[in-house]
Write an enzyme that holds these catalytic residues in place. Structure first.
Site, PDB file in Angstrom:
ATOM      1  N   ALA A  39       0.793  -1.231   0.000  1.00  0.00           N
ATOM      2  CA  ALA A  39       0.000   0.000   0.000  1.00  0.00           C
ATOM      3  C   ALA A  39       0.826   1.283   0.000  1.00  0.00           C
ATOM      4  O   ALA A  39       0.380   2.309   0.497  1.00  0.00           O
ATOM      5  CB  ALA A  39      -0.955  -0.023   1.195  1.00  0.00           C
ATOM      6  N   GLY A  43      -1.560  10.435   8.177  1.00  0.00           N
ATOM      7  CA  GLY A  43      -1.862   9.631   9.372  1.00  0.00           C
ATOM      8  C   GLY A  43      -1.550   8.138   9.225  1.00  0.00           C
ATOM      9  O   GLY A  43      -1.796   7.356  10.148  1.00  0.00           O
ATOM     10  N   ASN A  75      -4.491  -6.422  -0.686  1.00  0.00           N
ATOM     11  CA  ASN A  75      -4.291  -5.755  -1.984  1.00  0.00           C
ATOM     12  C   ASN A  75      -3.063  -6.273  -2.733  1.00  0.00           C
ATOM     13  O   ASN A  75      -2.950  -6.090  -3.946  1.00  0.00           O
ATOM     14  CB  ASN A  75      -4.158  -4.239  -1.723  1.00  0.00           C
ATOM     15  CG  ASN A  75      -3.719  -3.475  -2.948  1.00  0.00           C
ATOM     16  OD1 ASN A  75      -4.479  -3.319  -3.903  1.00  0.00           O
ATOM     17  ND2 ASN A  75      -2.480  -3.007  -2.947  1.00  0.00           N
ATOM     18  N   SER A 103      -9.852  -9.441  -9.694  1.00  0.00           N
ATOM     19  CA  SER A 103      -9.549  -8.713 -10.934  1.00  0.00           C
ATOM     20  C   SER A 103     -10.566  -9.096 -12.016  1.00  0.00           C
ATOM     21  O   SER A 103     -11.131 -10.199 -12.001  1.00  0.00           O
ATOM     22  CB  SER A 103      -8.157  -9.105 -11.420  1.00  0.00           C
ATOM     23  OG  SER A 103      -7.910  -8.547 -12.687  1.00  0.00           O
ATOM     24  N   TYR A 125      -1.760 -15.377 -13.737  1.00  0.00           N
ATOM     25  CA  TYR A 125      -2.416 -14.283 -13.014  1.00  0.00           C
ATOM     26  C   TYR A 125      -3.936 -14.506 -12.959  1.00  0.00           C
ATOM     27  O   TYR A 125      -4.573 -14.317 -11.926  1.00  0.00           O
ATOM     28  CB  TYR A 125      -2.080 -12.948 -13.677  1.00  0.00           C
ATOM     29  CG  TYR A 125      -2.750 -11.746 -13.050  1.00  0.00           C
ATOM     30  CD1 TYR A 125      -2.401 -11.332 -11.761  1.00  0.00           C
ATOM     31  CD2 TYR A 125      -3.723 -11.015 -13.721  1.00  0.00           C
ATOM     32  CE1 TYR A 125      -3.012 -10.219 -11.171  1.00  0.00           C
ATOM     33  CE2 TYR A 125      -4.330  -9.904 -13.155  1.00  0.00           C
ATOM     34  CZ  TYR A 125      -3.969  -9.505 -11.878  1.00  0.00           C
ATOM     35  OH  TYR A 125      -4.580  -8.410 -11.309  1.00  0.00           O
ATOM     36  N   ALA A 179      -5.505 -17.333 -13.055  1.00  0.00           N
ATOM     37  CA  ALA A 179      -5.774 -18.423 -12.107  1.00  0.00           C
ATOM     38  C   ALA A 179      -5.555 -17.966 -10.664  1.00  0.00           C
ATOM     39  O   ALA A 179      -6.314 -18.341  -9.761  1.00  0.00           O
ATOM     40  CB  ALA A 179      -4.864 -19.616 -12.420  1.00  0.00           C
ATOM     41  N   ALA A 180      -4.541 -17.133 -10.451  1.00  0.00           N
ATOM     42  CA  ALA A 180      -4.266 -16.653  -9.088  1.00  0.00           C
ATOM     43  C   ALA A 180      -5.437 -15.808  -8.589  1.00  0.00           C
ATOM     44  O   ALA A 180      -5.897 -15.966  -7.446  1.00  0.00           O
ATOM     45  CB  ALA A 180      -2.969 -15.847  -9.062  1.00  0.00           C
ATOM     46  N   ILE A 221      -6.905  -0.184 -14.298  1.00  0.00           N
ATOM     47  CA  ILE A 221      -7.004   1.071 -13.549  1.00  0.00           C
ATOM     48  C   ILE A 221      -5.714   1.847 -13.778  1.00  0.00           C
ATOM     49  O   ILE A 221      -4.615   1.282 -13.683  1.00  0.00           O
ATOM     50  CB  ILE A 221      -7.179   0.788 -12.025  1.00  0.00           C
ATOM     51  CG1 ILE A 221      -8.375  -0.138 -11.753  1.00  0.00           C
ATOM     52  CG2 ILE A 221      -7.288   2.099 -11.248  1.00  0.00           C
ATOM     53  CD1 ILE A 221      -9.740   0.412 -12.054  1.00  0.00           C
TER      54      ILE A 221
HETATM   55  N1  LIG Z   1      -3.796  -1.742 -11.540  1.00  0.00           N
HETATM   56  C1  LIG Z   1      -4.741  -2.414 -12.155  1.00  0.00           C
HETATM   57  O1  LIG Z   1      -5.158  -2.078 -13.248  1.00  0.00           O
HETATM   58  C2  LIG Z   1      -5.369  -3.625 -11.484  1.00  0.00           C
HETATM   59  C3  LIG Z   1      -6.473  -4.234 -12.108  1.00  0.00           C
HETATM   60  C4  LIG Z   1      -7.066  -5.339 -11.495  1.00  0.00           C
HETATM   61  C5  LIG Z   1      -6.583  -5.801 -10.284  1.00  0.00           C
HETATM   62  N2  LIG Z   1      -5.507  -5.190  -9.712  1.00  0.00           N
HETATM   63  C6  LIG Z   1      -5.045  -5.726  -8.432  1.00  0.00           C
HETATM   64  O2  LIG Z   1      -4.974  -4.659  -7.486  1.00  0.00           O
HETATM   65  C7  LIG Z   1      -3.880  -4.870  -6.602  1.00  0.00           C
HETATM   66  C8  LIG Z   1      -2.960  -3.674  -6.614  1.00  0.00           C
HETATM   67  O3  LIG Z   1      -2.480  -3.473  -7.933  1.00  0.00           O
HETATM   68  P1  LIG Z   1      -1.528  -2.249  -8.337  1.00  0.00           P
HETATM   69  O4  LIG Z   1      -1.561  -2.215  -9.829  1.00  0.00           O
HETATM   70  O5  LIG Z   1      -1.919  -1.045  -7.566  1.00  0.00           O
HETATM   71  O6  LIG Z   1      -0.103  -2.789  -7.826  1.00  0.00           O
HETATM   72  P2  LIG Z   1       1.379  -2.273  -8.124  1.00  0.00           P
HETATM   73  O7  LIG Z   1       2.090  -3.311  -8.940  1.00  0.00           O
HETATM   74  O8  LIG Z   1       1.328  -0.889  -8.670  1.00  0.00           O
HETATM   75  O9  LIG Z   1       2.074  -2.335  -6.689  1.00  0.00           O
HETATM   76  C9  LIG Z   1       1.648  -1.576  -5.571  1.00  0.00           C
HETATM   77  C10 LIG Z   1       2.638  -1.785  -4.450  1.00  0.00           C
HETATM   78  O10 LIG Z   1       2.901  -3.167  -4.194  1.00  0.00           O
HETATM   79  C11 LIG Z   1       4.182  -3.257  -3.616  1.00  0.00           C
HETATM   80  N3  LIG Z   1       4.666  -4.634  -3.637  1.00  0.00           N
HETATM   81  C12 LIG Z   1       4.920  -5.405  -4.720  1.00  0.00           C
HETATM   82  N4  LIG Z   1       5.371  -6.612  -4.327  1.00  0.00           N
HETATM   83  C13 LIG Z   1       5.398  -6.614  -2.973  1.00  0.00           C
HETATM   84  C14 LIG Z   1       5.771  -7.555  -1.988  1.00  0.00           C
HETATM   85  N5  LIG Z   1       6.230  -8.761  -2.310  1.00  0.00           N
HETATM   86  N6  LIG Z   1       5.669  -7.209  -0.688  1.00  0.00           N
HETATM   87  C15 LIG Z   1       5.240  -5.985  -0.341  1.00  0.00           C
HETATM   88  N7  LIG Z   1       4.879  -5.047  -1.216  1.00  0.00           N
HETATM   89  C16 LIG Z   1       4.946  -5.353  -2.527  1.00  0.00           C
HETATM   90  C17 LIG Z   1       4.993  -2.318  -4.480  1.00  0.00           C
HETATM   91  O11 LIG Z   1       6.195  -1.923  -3.806  1.00  0.00           O
HETATM   92  C18 LIG Z   1       4.026  -1.156  -4.702  1.00  0.00           C
HETATM   93  O12 LIG Z   1       4.217  -0.115  -3.749  1.00  0.00           O
HETATM   94  C19 LIG Z   1      -3.225  -6.173  -7.051  1.00  0.00           C
HETATM   95  O13 LIG Z   1      -3.755  -7.233  -6.313  1.00  0.00           O
HETATM   96  C20 LIG Z   1      -3.620  -6.282  -8.509  1.00  0.00           C
HETATM   97  O14 LIG Z   1      -3.595  -7.608  -8.970  1.00  0.00           O
HETATM   98  C21 LIG Z   1      -4.890  -4.119 -10.285  1.00  0.00           C
END
Ligand SMILES: NC(=O)c1ccc[n+]([C@@H]2O[C@H](COP(=O)([O-])OP(=O)(O)OC[C@H]3O[C@@H](n4cnc5c(N)ncnc54)[C@H](O)[C@@H]3O)[C@@H](O)[C@H]2O)c1
Length: 255
Positions: free
Chosen positions: A14, A54, A88, A142, A156, A158-159, A189
């Site tokens: 996050a 915060g 997340n 997702s 991905y 499947a996960a 997004i």
């Molecule tokens: N962005 C999209 O379009 C989208 C669409 C569908 C689902 N999602 C899901 O939403 C969630 C967030 O996606 P996002 O695109 O914001 O992610 P992102 O890849 O931009 O990563 C966000 C954060 O995750 C941290 N991170 C990565 N690996 C880590 C680890 N092993 N331990 C701790 N922190 C770690 C990174 O340092 C980064 O700050 C994911 O589960 C993703 O599958 C994203």
């Protein structure tokens, strides 16, 4: 709205992207929020944001069980007991889309980040919720896990399918203890990472054609996902559990 004033909330991965937007939204509504992330760089940048003022950031690699265990022990020693967990952490880690190019290592990486991290963090936090006889778990699924994907591979898809199915099971098992479990399932997004990828991989005309496939005629924003998470996390969603909420501008109907 101040829906989370008496809440103690943990959000994984996050310091950037969707997780940061979710953490900031829940904090803006009064929640005590802890954000886990493994990137020092991302946490340093996030800490400069007024919206994140915060939020407590804790360095944790969510693919490392020992690191998760140490972090939760540290937070517990500081008296924190979580009633809300947003799983997340996830992503395709840019592993290949073609199934025949995905190796076992690609599968393991993606399963570890999306599934094992969700399992381990949920296992660590559920005792807090059981003690309180109240809890809100919100998992990130997702559109890929619901309908397949044009960009990411079977690992991905499947996960995320696993995370979504686990959501159903946790909802059944822990409902009697006052704990709900739901999943928010975003389409693409425009996080900074996705914006970078789209601009590298698609021409402007291709991007416009993709938007034309979305009934709402725009890409998703991090705030769209943060509001959906806040909805499931709020007290008023207490009779809603085991649900998948698509946040994709209607694209799921069209693909
Ligand atoms: N962005 C999209 O379009 C989208 C669409 C569908 C689902 N999602 C899901 O939403 C969630 C967030 O996606 P996002 O695109 O914001 O992610 P992102 O890849 O931009 O990563 C966000 C954060 O995750 C941290 N991170 C990565 N690996 C880590 C680890 N092993 N331990 C701790 N922190 C770690 C990174 O340092 C980064 O700050 C994911 O589960 C993703 O599958 C994203």
């Amino acid at each position: 709205m101040r829906r989370f004033e008496n809440r103690t909330i943990l959000v994984s991965a996050a310091a950037d992207g969707l997780g940061l937007a979710i953490a900031e939204r829940l904090a803006a509504e009064g929640g005590t929020v802890v954000a886990l992330d493994r990137s020092d760089e991302a946490m340093t940048a996030a800490r400069t944001r007024p919206e994140a003022a915060g939020i407590r950031f804790e360095k944790t690699d969510l693919m490392d069980l020992a690191d998760i265990t140490d972090t939760i022990a540290r937070l517990e020693a500081d008296g924190l007991r979580f009633d809300t967990l947003v799983n997340n952490a996830g992503g395709s880690l840019h592993t290949p889309r073609p199934f025949l190019e995905e190796t076992d290592d690609h599968w393991k990486l993606v399963m570890d980040l999306n599934v094992a991290a969700t399992v381990r963090l949920t296992r660590a936090i559920l005792p807090h919720m059981l003690e309180k006889r109240f809890g809100r778990i919100v998992n990130l699924g997702s559109k890929a896990g619901r309908y397949g994907s044009l960009f990411t591979g079977a690992n991905y898809v499947a996960a995320k399918g696993a995370v979504q199915s686990m959501t159903l099971q946790l909802a059944q098992e822990f409902g009697p203890s006052g704990i709900t479990c739901n999943a928010v399932c975003p389409g693409a997004i425009l996080t900074p990472r996705v914006e970078r990828l789209l601009s590298e991989r698609m021409t402007q005309a291709e991007r416009e054609a993709a938007i034309a496939q979305i009934p709402m005629r725009r890409n998703g924003r991090v705030e769209d996902v943060a509001s959906a998470v806040a909805f499931f996390a709020a007290d008023e969603a207490g009779f809603i559990t085991g649900q998948m909420l698509d946040v994709n501008g209607g694209q799921g109907m069209c693909s």
